[in-house]
Design a protein around this motif. Structure first.
Motif, PDB file in Angstrom:
ATOM      1  N   GLU A  33     -11.899   4.319  -6.744  1.00 49.30           N
ATOM      2  CA  GLU A  33     -11.738   3.028  -6.067  1.00 49.30           C
ATOM      3  C   GLU A  33     -12.115   1.851  -6.974  1.00 49.30           C
ATOM      4  N   VAL A  90      -7.859   0.461 -12.123  1.00 47.28           N
ATOM      5  CA  VAL A  90      -6.452   0.084 -12.235  1.00 47.28           C
ATOM      6  C   VAL A  90      -5.766   0.961 -13.269  1.00 47.28           C
ATOM      7  N   TYR A 126      -1.152  -0.322 -10.462  1.00 48.71           N
ATOM      8  CA  TYR A 126      -1.722   0.397  -9.329  1.00 48.71           C
ATOM      9  C   TYR A 126      -3.225   0.136  -9.266  1.00 48.71           C
ATOM     10  N   LEU A 127      -3.703  -0.375  -8.146  1.00 50.59           N
ATOM     11  CA  LEU A 127      -5.119  -0.579  -7.896  1.00 50.59           C
ATOM     12  C   LEU A 127      -5.567   0.453  -6.860  1.00 50.59           C
ATOM     13  N   ILE A 128      -6.549   1.284  -7.211  1.00 52.69           N
ATOM     14  CA  ILE A 128      -6.975   2.351  -6.306  1.00 52.69           C
ATOM     15  C   ILE A 128      -7.834   1.788  -5.178  1.00 52.69           C
ATOM     16  N   ARG A 166       0.831  -1.195   0.000  1.00 51.21           N
ATOM     17  CA  ARG A 166       0.000   0.000   0.000  1.00 51.21           C
ATOM     18  C   ARG A 166       0.870   1.251   0.000  1.00 51.21           C
ATOM     19  N   VAL A 191      -5.238   9.899  -2.041  1.00 45.19           N
ATOM     20  CA  VAL A 191      -5.357   8.597  -2.708  1.00 45.19           C
ATOM     21  C   VAL A 191      -4.520   7.544  -1.990  1.00 45.19           C
ATOM     22  N   GLU A 192      -5.077   6.348  -1.917  1.00 47.67           N
ATOM     23  CA  GLU A 192      -4.307   5.182  -1.475  1.00 47.67           C
ATOM     24  C   GLU A 192      -4.410   4.116  -2.559  1.00 47.67           C
ATOM     25  N   CYS A 193      -3.270   3.542  -2.934  1.00 48.50           N
ATOM     26  CA  CYS A 193      -3.230   2.499  -3.962  1.00 48.50           C
ATOM     27  C   CYS A 193      -2.560   1.244  -3.423  1.00 48.50           C
ATOM     28  N   ILE A 206      -0.087  -1.524  -4.812  1.00 47.63           N
ATOM     29  CA  ILE A 206       0.861  -1.612  -5.924  1.00 47.63           C
ATOM     30  C   ILE A 206       1.402  -3.040  -6.035  1.00 47.63           C
TER      31      ILE A 206
END
Length: 219
Positions: free
Chosen positions: A78, A81, A52-54, A32, A103-105, A107
């Motif tokens: 959210e 990708v 990257y997945l939100i 993360r 934002v948090e992704c 990875i």
């Protein structure tokens, strides 16, 4: 948090209908990371080595012209990708990605993902389907920008957002999260003033309802 990551992976279109074992494996191979609003996450031309997945927040994917003009290719939130193409073709990043909210992704680095895909072909098929959708969307967007007037381009863009899974669709109605006039202008290659006038015209004629947080488009 682990459960949230697994839940978002299971609902992300790019991963399709994976088994619980595949979902757990993917959730265990990444990390993360967080960015503040306004931060540059990816720059065009960077070496690409991760997907990257939100997990939360929103980003915009954009290109910048020589005079600083911005063209927004998409706005993601959210479950979406980005960064996946460079993993497969080895080319530099093709666009810029900026956080428009905090934002948090999640990875996943390319080497880990490619190694897993080699032994789990169903994931490769999911990625092929995802990339095919991306190509169709690019064709649709190019056609819309070339052939439609401003009102048509706005409607075309909102439909594209809904079709990408970022909005609800009922019989004759499309419901998506409201965008700013600046965001729409950047996505259709116009100005904020022109977009404002076009939205007022569309609302007056009953094609769109503009709510505080939603656009309701009547087809």
């Amino acid at each position: 948090m682990q459960e949230k990551i697994e839940s978002i992976i299971s609902h992300a279109r790019i991963f399709g209908s994976l088994s619980s074992n595949d979902i757990k494996a993917l959730a265990g191979m990444g990390e993360r990371r967080q960015w503040q609003k306004g931060s540059q996450i990816i720059s065009e031309g960077d070496e690409g080595d991760a997907l990257y997945l939100i997990l939360s927040g929103k980003v915009k994917v954009a290109l910048y012209g020589e005079e600083g003009r911005e063209i927004v290719l998409s706005i993601m939130k959210e479950g979406d990708v980005f960064g996946e193409m460079a993993i497969f073709d080895g080319e530099p990043r093709s666009a810029n990605v900026e956080a428009i909210e905090n934002v948090e992704c999640f990875i996943i680095h390319g080497n880990n993902l490619l190694e897993y895909i080699k032994n789990h072909p169903v994931i490769a098929l999911n990625f092929l389907a995802h990339l095919s959708r991306r190509l169709r969307e690019a064709d649709r967007k190019i056609g819309g920008l070339a052939l439609l007037d401003v009102c048509g381009r706005i409607a075309h863009t909102l439909l594209g957002i809904a079709n990408a899974g970022n909005g609800g669709q009922g019989k004759g109605v499309v419901d998506i999260e409201r965008l700013t006039h600046e965001e729409i202008a950047a996505m259709i290659g116009s100005s904020r003033e022109v977009v404002s006038r076009a939205l007022k015209k569309m609302a007056r004629e009953g094609y769109i309802k503009i709510e505080k947080k939603r656009f309701i488009l009547h087809l």
